[in-house]
Design a protein around this motif. Structure first.
Motif, short mmCIF file in Angstrom:
data_model
loop_
_atom_site.label_atom_id
_atom_site.label_comp_id
_atom_site.label_asym_id
_atom_site.label_seq_id
_atom_site.Cartn_x
_atom_site.Cartn_y
_atom_site.Cartn_z
N PHE A 44 -1.77 20.33 -25.52
CA PHE A 44 -1.78 19.04 -25.73
C PHE A 44 -0.78 18.51 -24.56
CE2 PHE A 44 -3.56 20.37 -29.62
CZ PHE A 44 -4.62 19.12 -29.91
N THR A 45 -1.23 17.06 -23.98
CA THR A 45 -0.23 16.53 -23.08
C THR A 45 -0.29 15.04 -23.77
OG1 THR A 45 -2.16 15.61 -21.76
CG2 THR A 45 -1.23 17.76 -21.34
N LEU A 46 0.61 14.33 -23.52
CA LEU A 46 0.91 13.18 -24.13
C LEU A 46 -0.25 12.07 -23.63
CD1 LEU A 46 2.91 11.05 -25.47
CD2 LEU A 46 3.84 10.58 -23.32
N THR A 47 -0.80 12.14 -22.61
CA THR A 47 -2.08 11.43 -22.02
C THR A 47 -3.19 12.19 -22.97
OG1 THR A 47 -1.18 11.55 -19.73
CG2 THR A 47 -3.93 11.10 -20.30
N MET A 48 -3.42 13.03 -23.20
CA MET A 48 -4.52 13.67 -24.24
C MET A 48 -4.23 13.00 -25.84
SD MET A 48 -4.83 17.75 -23.56
CE MET A 48 -6.05 17.94 -24.91
N LEU A 49 -3.08 12.83 -26.19
CA LEU A 49 -2.89 12.57 -27.47
C LEU A 49 -3.09 11.07 -27.46
CD1 LEU A 49 0.36 14.75 -28.37
CD2 LEU A 49 -1.96 14.70 -29.39
N ARG A 50 -2.41 10.29 -26.42
CA ARG A 50 -2.71 8.99 -26.51
C ARG A 50 -4.28 8.46 -26.29
NH1 ARG A 50 -0.52 7.88 -21.85
NH2 ARG A 50 1.68 7.79 -22.76
N GLN A 51 -5.11 9.21 -25.47
CA GLN A 51 -6.47 9.15 -25.66
C GLN A 51 -7.37 9.42 -26.95
OE1 GLN A 51 -7.45 11.73 -22.33
NE2 GLN A 51 -7.45 10.27 -20.81
N ILE A 52 -6.61 10.26 -27.62
CA ILE A 52 -6.95 10.66 -28.96
C ILE A 52 -6.93 9.64 -30.04
CG2 ILE A 52 -6.66 12.16 -30.95
CD1 ILE A 52 -6.46 14.48 -29.11
N TYR A 53 -5.80 9.00 -29.95
CA TYR A 53 -5.35 8.08 -30.88
C TYR A 53 -5.98 6.58 -30.54
CZ TYR A 53 -3.11 10.94 -34.41
OH TYR A 53 -2.66 11.62 -35.36
N THR A 54 -6.36 6.41 -29.33
CA THR A 54 -7.26 5.23 -28.88
C THR A 54 -8.57 5.63 -28.92
OG1 THR A 54 -6.81 5.68 -26.61
CG2 THR A 54 -5.29 4.25 -27.60
N CYS A 55 -9.13 6.72 -29.31
CA CYS A 55 -10.54 7.28 -29.60
C CYS A 55 -11.21 7.08 -28.31
CB CYS A 55 -11.21 6.16 -30.56
SG CYS A 55 -10.39 6.13 -32.14
N GLN A 56 -10.50 7.53 -27.15
CA GLN A 56 -11.23 7.78 -25.87
C GLN A 56 -11.40 9.21 -25.36
OE1 GLN A 56 -9.06 5.33 -22.49
NE2 GLN A 56 -7.65 4.83 -24.16
N LEU A 57 -10.71 10.09 -26.38
CA LEU A 57 -11.22 11.71 -26.37
C LEU A 57 -11.55 11.96 -27.82
CD1 LEU A 57 -10.95 14.29 -24.81
CD2 LEU A 57 -8.52 14.47 -25.57
N GLY A 58 -12.75 12.40 -27.77
CA GLY A 58 -12.95 12.76 -29.22
C GLY A 58 -13.36 14.21 -29.47
N GLN A 59 -12.96 14.88 -28.39
CA GLN A 59 -13.20 16.49 -28.62
C GLN A 59 -12.32 17.52 -27.91
OE1 GLN A 59 -17.62 18.03 -28.78
NE2 GLN A 59 -16.85 19.41 -27.01
N VAL A 60 -11.74 18.23 -28.58
CA VAL A 60 -10.64 19.17 -27.84
C VAL A 60 -11.08 20.64 -28.43
CG1 VAL A 60 -8.37 20.00 -27.65
CG2 VAL A 60 -8.85 17.62 -27.86
N ALA A 61 -10.97 21.54 -27.47
CA ALA A 61 -11.30 23.00 -27.94
C ALA A 61 -12.80 23.19 -28.40
CB ALA A 61 -10.24 23.56 -28.80
N GLY A 62 -13.69 22.29 -28.08
CA GLY A 62 -14.98 22.49 -28.48
C GLY A 62 -15.44 21.85 -29.84
N ILE A 63 -14.41 21.15 -30.52
CA ILE A 63 -14.60 20.63 -31.66
C ILE A 63 -14.11 19.23 -31.67
CG2 ILE A 63 -14.16 22.88 -32.98
CD1 ILE A 63 -11.47 21.64 -33.84
N PRO A 64 -14.84 18.58 -32.60
CA PRO A 64 -14.51 16.98 -32.63
C PRO A 64 -13.14 16.91 -33.31
CG PRO A 64 -16.62 17.33 -33.59
CD PRO A 64 -16.04 18.73 -33.31
N VAL A 65 -12.39 16.14 -32.75
CA VAL A 65 -11.05 15.71 -33.37
C VAL A 65 -11.05 14.57 -34.33
CG1 VAL A 65 -9.55 16.93 -31.62
CG2 VAL A 65 -10.53 14.41 -31.12
N ASN A 66 -10.25 14.73 -35.39
CA ASN A 66 -10.09 13.62 -36.34
C ASN A 66 -8.75 12.87 -36.42
OD1 ASN A 66 -12.42 15.84 -37.97
ND2 ASN A 66 -13.13 13.87 -37.13
#
Length: 323
Positions: free
Chosen positions: A152-174
Protein backbone atom coordinates in the motif's frame (compact mmCIF):
# COMPACT_ATOMS: atom_id res chain seq x y z
CA UNK A 1 4.99 -12.73 23.14
CA UNK A 2 2.44 -15.02 24.79
CA UNK A 3 4.48 -14.68 27.97
CA UNK A 4 4.32 -10.90 27.78
CA UNK A 5 0.61 -10.99 27.10
CA UNK A 6 -0.14 -13.29 30.01
CA UNK A 7 2.05 -11.36 32.44
CA UNK A 8 0.51 -8.08 31.33
CA UNK A 9 -3.03 -9.38 31.77
CA UNK A 10 -2.24 -10.69 35.21
CA UNK A 11 -0.67 -7.39 36.19
CA UNK A 12 -3.62 -5.45 34.83
CA UNK A 13 -6.02 -7.54 36.85
CA UNK A 14 -3.96 -7.26 40.02
CA UNK A 15 -2.68 -3.71 39.58
CA UNK A 16 0.77 -5.06 40.44
CA UNK A 17 4.31 -4.13 39.55
CA UNK A 18 5.82 -7.02 37.62
CA UNK A 19 9.08 -7.81 35.86
CA UNK A 20 8.77 -8.69 32.20
CA UNK A 21 11.38 -9.66 29.66
CA UNK A 22 11.45 -7.68 26.45
CA UNK A 23 12.87 -9.02 23.22
CA UNK A 24 16.56 -8.44 23.94
CA UNK A 25 16.57 -9.99 27.39
CA UNK A 26 15.94 -6.68 29.11
CA UNK A 27 14.39 -6.88 32.55
CA UNK A 28 11.69 -4.27 32.93
CA UNK A 29 9.43 -3.50 35.84
CA UNK A 30 6.08 -2.16 34.68
CA UNK A 31 3.44 -0.99 37.12
CA UNK A 32 0.20 -1.62 35.29
CA UNK A 33 -2.65 0.33 36.89
CA UNK A 34 -5.74 -1.64 37.79
CA UNK A 35 -8.07 1.27 37.13
CA UNK A 36 -8.23 4.60 35.34
CA UNK A 37 -7.70 6.66 38.51
CA UNK A 38 -5.23 6.40 41.40
CA UNK A 39 -6.62 4.12 44.15
CA UNK A 40 -9.34 5.73 46.27
CA UNK A 41 -7.90 7.77 49.12
CA UNK A 42 -4.47 8.16 47.52
CA UNK A 43 -3.34 11.32 45.79
CA UNK A 44 -0.30 11.57 43.53
CA UNK A 45 2.06 14.51 44.13
CA UNK A 46 1.38 15.60 40.55
CA UNK A 47 -2.17 15.00 39.31
CA UNK A 48 -3.23 15.18 35.71
CA UNK A 49 -6.24 14.64 33.49
CA UNK A 50 -5.47 12.56 30.42
CA UNK A 51 -7.00 11.10 27.31
CA UNK A 52 -7.53 7.35 27.27
CA UNK A 53 -4.68 6.74 24.82
CA UNK A 54 -1.93 8.02 27.12
CA UNK A 55 -3.37 7.31 30.58
CA UNK A 56 -1.84 3.81 30.98
CA UNK A 57 1.65 4.71 29.78
CA UNK A 58 1.80 7.91 31.85
CA UNK A 59 0.67 6.05 34.97
CA UNK A 60 3.35 3.41 34.36
CA UNK A 61 6.05 6.02 33.79
CA UNK A 62 4.89 8.10 36.75
CA UNK A 63 5.51 5.40 39.38
CA UNK A 64 3.51 7.35 41.95
CA UNK A 65 5.26 10.66 41.21
CA UNK A 66 2.57 11.66 38.73
CA UNK A 67 -0.64 9.94 37.69
CA UNK A 68 -3.59 10.46 35.39
CA UNK A 69 -7.29 10.67 35.93
CA UNK A 70 -8.56 9.16 32.69
CA UNK A 71 -11.88 9.55 30.89
CA UNK A 72 -13.55 6.49 32.41
CA UNK A 73 -15.12 6.33 35.84
CA UNK A 74 -17.29 8.45 38.08
CA UNK A 75 -18.51 11.79 36.69
CA UNK A 76 -16.45 13.68 39.29
CA UNK A 77 -12.79 13.19 40.19
CA UNK A 78 -11.05 14.24 43.41
CA UNK A 79 -7.37 15.04 42.96
CA UNK A 80 -6.41 16.32 46.42
CA UNK A 81 -7.38 15.25 49.96
CA UNK A 82 -9.31 18.51 50.50
CA UNK A 83 -11.64 20.07 47.92
CA UNK A 84 -10.47 19.68 44.28
CA UNK A 85 -13.55 17.92 42.96
CA UNK A 86 -13.61 18.31 39.19
CA UNK A 87 -15.97 17.14 36.47
CA UNK A 88 -14.20 14.33 34.64
CA UNK A 89 -13.09 15.55 31.17
CA UNK A 90 -12.92 13.36 28.07
CA UNK A 91 -10.80 14.18 25.02
CA UNK A 92 -7.71 16.31 24.41
CA UNK A 93 -9.55 19.63 24.25
CA UNK A 94 -11.57 18.87 27.37
CA UNK A 95 -8.54 17.89 29.48
CA UNK A 96 -6.59 20.96 28.32
CA UNK A 97 -9.58 23.17 29.19
CA UNK A 98 -9.78 21.54 32.63
CA UNK A 99 -6.13 22.42 33.23
CA UNK A 100 -6.69 25.97 31.95
CA UNK A 101 -9.68 26.43 34.25
CA UNK A 102 -7.66 25.22 37.24
CA UNK A 103 -4.81 27.61 36.40
CA UNK A 104 -7.24 30.52 36.06
CA UNK A 105 -8.85 29.66 39.40
CA UNK A 106 -5.47 29.30 41.10
CA UNK A 107 -6.56 26.15 42.94
CA UNK A 108 -3.62 23.89 41.92
CA UNK A 109 -5.90 20.89 41.77
CA UNK A 110 -4.29 19.85 38.47
CA UNK A 111 -0.66 19.87 37.40
CA UNK A 112 -0.72 18.55 33.85
CA UNK A 113 -2.77 17.16 30.99
CA UNK A 114 -1.88 14.17 28.84
CA UNK A 115 -2.95 14.66 25.21
CA UNK A 116 -2.52 13.44 21.65
CA UNK A 117 -2.59 16.82 19.88
CA UNK A 118 -0.63 20.03 19.78
CA UNK A 119 -2.02 23.51 20.45
CA UNK A 120 -4.97 24.78 18.43
CA UNK A 121 -4.82 28.33 19.80
CA UNK A 122 -1.39 29.99 19.99
CA UNK A 123 -2.61 33.43 21.06
CA UNK A 124 -0.71 33.10 24.37
CA UNK A 125 2.26 31.17 25.80
CA UNK A 126 0.36 30.10 28.90
CA UNK A 127 0.72 26.35 28.31
CA UNK A 128 3.70 24.28 27.17
CA UNK A 129 3.42 21.01 25.23
CA UNK A 130 6.21 18.63 26.29
CA UNK A 131 6.63 15.76 23.85
CA UNK A 132 7.39 12.38 25.33
CA UNK A 133 6.63 9.68 22.73
CA UNK A 134 5.48 8.99 19.19
CA UNK A 135 2.30 7.35 17.98
CA UNK A 136 0.94 6.76 14.52
CA UNK A 137 -1.85 5.16 12.58
CA UNK A 138 -1.80 2.75 9.68
CA UNK A 139 -4.20 0.48 7.85
CA UNK A 140 -5.26 -2.90 9.21
CA UNK A 141 -6.66 -5.78 7.17
CA UNK A 142 -7.52 -9.42 7.87
CA UNK A 143 -4.55 -11.77 8.08
CA UNK A 144 -6.36 -14.22 5.79
CA UNK A 145 -7.20 -11.59 3.17
CA UNK A 146 -5.43 -11.11 -0.17
CA UNK A 147 -4.92 -7.53 1.04
CA UNK A 148 -2.42 -8.66 3.68
CA UNK A 149 1.05 -8.39 2.26
CA UNK A 150 -0.03 -5.99 -0.45
CA UNK A 151 2.21 -2.93 -1.01
CA UNK A 152 0.00 0.00 0.00
CA UNK A 153 1.06 3.56 -0.69
CA UNK A 154 -0.33 6.71 0.86
CA UNK A 155 -1.73 7.66 -2.54
CA UNK A 156 -3.57 4.31 -2.81
CA UNK A 157 -5.05 4.70 0.67
CA UNK A 158 -6.19 8.24 -0.10
CA UNK A 159 -7.86 6.97 -3.27
CA UNK A 160 -9.54 4.13 -1.37
CA UNK A 161 -11.03 6.49 1.23
CA UNK A 162 -12.21 8.97 -1.39
CA UNK A 163 -13.69 6.04 -3.33
CA UNK A 164 -11.51 6.58 -6.40
CA UNK A 165 -9.90 3.13 -6.04
CA UNK A 166 -12.31 0.27 -5.51
CA UNK A 167 -10.21 -2.83 -6.06
CA UNK A 168 -6.85 -4.07 -4.77
CA UNK A 169 -5.25 -7.49 -5.29
CA UNK A 170 -8.17 -8.50 -7.45
CA UNK A 171 -10.87 -7.99 -4.81
CA UNK A 172 -13.23 -5.07 -4.04
CA UNK A 173 -12.08 -3.03 -1.07
CA UNK A 174 -14.51 -1.98 1.65
CA UNK A 175 -12.96 0.90 3.65
CA UNK A 176 -14.15 1.52 7.21
CA UNK A 177 -13.70 4.40 9.66
CA UNK A 178 -14.07 4.66 13.44
CA UNK A 179 -16.67 6.97 14.93
CA UNK A 180 -16.33 10.75 14.50
CA UNK A 181 -14.18 12.34 17.16
CA UNK A 182 -12.01 9.28 17.72
CA UNK A 183 -8.25 9.72 17.76
CA UNK A 184 -7.71 7.03 15.13
CA UNK A 185 -10.19 8.65 12.74
CA UNK A 186 -8.76 12.15 13.05
CA UNK A 187 -5.20 10.84 12.85
CA UNK A 188 -6.05 8.79 9.77
CA UNK A 189 -7.71 11.64 7.92
CA UNK A 190 -4.77 13.91 8.76
CA UNK A 191 -2.36 11.28 7.46
CA UNK A 192 -4.33 10.95 4.22
CA UNK A 193 -4.62 14.70 3.86
CA UNK A 194 -8.39 14.68 3.47
CA UNK A 195 -11.23 16.33 5.38
CA UNK A 196 -14.44 14.82 6.72
CA UNK A 197 -16.23 16.30 3.70
CA UNK A 198 -13.92 14.42 1.34
CA UNK A 199 -14.67 10.98 2.74
CA UNK A 200 -16.22 8.93 -0.06
CA UNK A 201 -19.73 7.52 0.03
CA UNK A 202 -18.35 3.96 -0.15
CA UNK A 203 -16.76 4.28 3.32
CA UNK A 204 -18.48 2.56 6.23
CA UNK A 205 -18.34 4.71 9.35
CA UNK A 206 -18.83 4.54 13.12
CA UNK A 207 -17.14 1.16 13.65
CA UNK A 208 -15.35 0.41 16.93
CA UNK A 209 -11.92 2.00 17.25
CA UNK A 210 -8.81 -0.21 17.24
CA UNK A 211 -10.90 -3.37 17.11
CA UNK A 212 -10.11 -6.13 14.64
CA UNK A 213 -13.60 -7.60 15.01
CA UNK A 214 -14.88 -5.01 12.51
CA UNK A 215 -12.90 -6.74 9.75
CA UNK A 216 -15.53 -9.28 8.77
CA UNK A 217 -14.83 -9.44 5.03
CA UNK A 218 -11.71 -9.99 2.91
CA UNK A 219 -11.98 -6.50 1.41
CA UNK A 220 -12.33 -4.64 4.69
CA UNK A 221 -9.65 -2.10 5.60
CA UNK A 222 -9.65 0.14 8.69
CA UNK A 223 -7.24 2.57 10.38
CA UNK A 224 -5.61 1.20 13.54
CA UNK A 225 -3.45 2.95 16.13
CA UNK A 226 0.05 1.46 16.04
CA UNK A 227 0.59 1.94 19.77
CA UNK A 228 -2.76 0.33 20.55
CA UNK A 229 -1.95 -2.68 18.39
CA UNK A 230 1.39 -3.22 20.16
CA UNK A 231 -0.13 -2.60 23.60
CA UNK A 232 -2.88 -5.12 22.90
CA UNK A 233 -0.32 -7.69 21.85
CA UNK A 234 1.72 -7.00 25.01
CA UNK A 235 -1.35 -7.39 27.21
CA UNK A 236 -1.56 -3.86 28.60
CA UNK A 237 -4.74 -3.18 26.65
CA UNK A 238 -7.64 -5.57 26.15
CA UNK A 239 -6.78 -7.64 23.09
CA UNK A 240 -9.41 -6.95 20.43
CA UNK A 241 -7.11 -7.38 17.42
CA UNK A 242 -8.75 -10.59 16.22
CA UNK A 243 -7.47 -11.29 12.70
CA UNK A 244 -6.22 -7.73 12.16
CA UNK A 245 -2.69 -7.20 10.88
CA UNK A 246 -1.05 -3.86 10.27
CA UNK A 247 0.15 -3.08 6.76
CA UNK A 248 3.27 -1.14 5.70
CA UNK A 249 2.76 2.18 3.96
CA UNK A 250 5.12 3.36 1.23
CA UNK A 251 7.31 0.35 1.92
CA UNK A 252 7.87 1.06 5.64
CA UNK A 253 6.50 -1.30 8.30
CA UNK A 254 4.81 0.32 11.32
CA UNK A 255 6.34 -2.21 13.75
CA UNK A 256 9.96 -3.37 14.01
CA UNK A 257 11.10 -6.98 13.90
CA UNK A 258 11.37 -6.96 17.71
CA UNK A 259 7.77 -5.87 18.02
CA UNK A 260 8.21 -2.21 18.91
CA UNK A 261 7.04 0.99 17.25
CA UNK A 262 9.13 1.63 14.15
CA UNK A 263 10.69 5.11 14.45
CA UNK A 264 11.24 5.09 10.68
CA UNK A 265 7.50 4.90 9.96
CA UNK A 266 6.88 8.20 8.16
CA UNK A 267 3.30 8.83 9.31
CA UNK A 268 3.74 9.39 13.01
CA UNK A 269 2.98 12.19 15.45
CA UNK A 270 4.12 13.12 18.98
CA UNK A 271 2.06 12.77 22.13
CA UNK A 272 2.39 15.26 24.94
CA UNK A 273 2.22 16.26 28.54
CA UNK A 274 0.88 19.83 28.84
CA UNK A 275 1.87 22.00 31.80
CA UNK A 276 1.60 25.64 32.78
CA UNK A 277 4.55 27.44 31.19
CA UNK A 278 5.14 29.49 34.34
CA UNK A 279 5.79 26.26 36.28
CA UNK A 280 8.42 24.79 33.95
CA UNK A 281 11.20 25.95 36.28
CA UNK A 282 9.57 24.51 39.39
CA UNK A 283 11.52 21.59 40.82
CA UNK A 284 8.57 19.20 40.91
CA UNK A 285 7.45 19.87 37.32
CA UNK A 286 11.01 19.98 35.99
CA UNK A 287 12.13 16.69 37.51
CA UNK A 288 8.92 14.96 36.49
CA UNK A 289 8.60 16.10 32.89
CA UNK A 290 11.46 18.21 31.49
CA UNK A 291 14.44 16.70 29.69
CA UNK A 292 15.67 13.21 28.90
CA UNK A 293 16.59 12.63 32.55
CA UNK A 294 13.09 13.35 33.83
CA UNK A 295 10.77 10.77 35.31
CA UNK A 296 8.71 11.01 32.12
CA UNK A 297 11.66 10.08 29.89
CA UNK A 298 13.83 7.96 32.17
CA UNK A 299 12.46 4.52 31.22
CA UNK A 300 12.08 4.25 27.45
CA UNK A 301 11.52 0.49 27.67
CA UNK A 302 8.24 1.20 29.46
CA UNK A 303 7.23 3.64 26.72
CA UNK A 304 7.94 0.97 24.11
CA UNK A 305 6.13 -1.75 26.06
CA UNK A 306 2.98 0.36 25.97
CA UNK A 307 3.30 0.58 22.20
CA UNK A 308 4.73 4.06 21.71
CA UNK A 309 7.85 5.18 19.88
CA UNK A 310 10.77 6.52 21.88
CA UNK A 311 11.90 10.08 21.10
CA UNK A 312 15.55 11.09 21.35
CA UNK A 313 14.33 14.56 22.39
CA UNK A 314 11.81 13.33 24.95
CA UNK A 315 11.08 16.03 27.52
CA UNK A 316 11.48 18.90 25.08
CA UNK A 317 8.94 21.71 24.95
CA UNK A 318 7.68 21.29 21.38
CA UNK A 319 5.09 24.06 21.36
CA UNK A 320 3.39 26.71 23.47
CA UNK A 321 -0.12 28.06 23.29
CA UNK A 322 -3.41 28.86 24.97
CA UNK A 323 -5.27 25.59 24.30
Amino acid sequence: MNFLRNVGRAAKAAGAAVAVALGLGLALTVAVPAQADPPAGTYPPLAGVCVDKVTPVLDALGQGIFACYGPSGSPVIKTRPVNCQIARPNGSTAVIDALRADIDAGTRCLDFAGVTRGPLDVSTRDLSWIQFAADGVTAAVRNDSPLSGQPFTLTMLRQIYTCQLGQVAGIPVNPLLPQPGSASRSGWLSMLGISEAQIGACVGTAVSENNGAVLTAAGHIVPFSISSYIAQRNGVEADTRGRAVLVPVDGVAPVTGRGTFNPAFPHRYPVYVVVETARLGNTDINSAFVGTGSQLCGNPAVTEFFGFGVLSNCGTVAAVGER
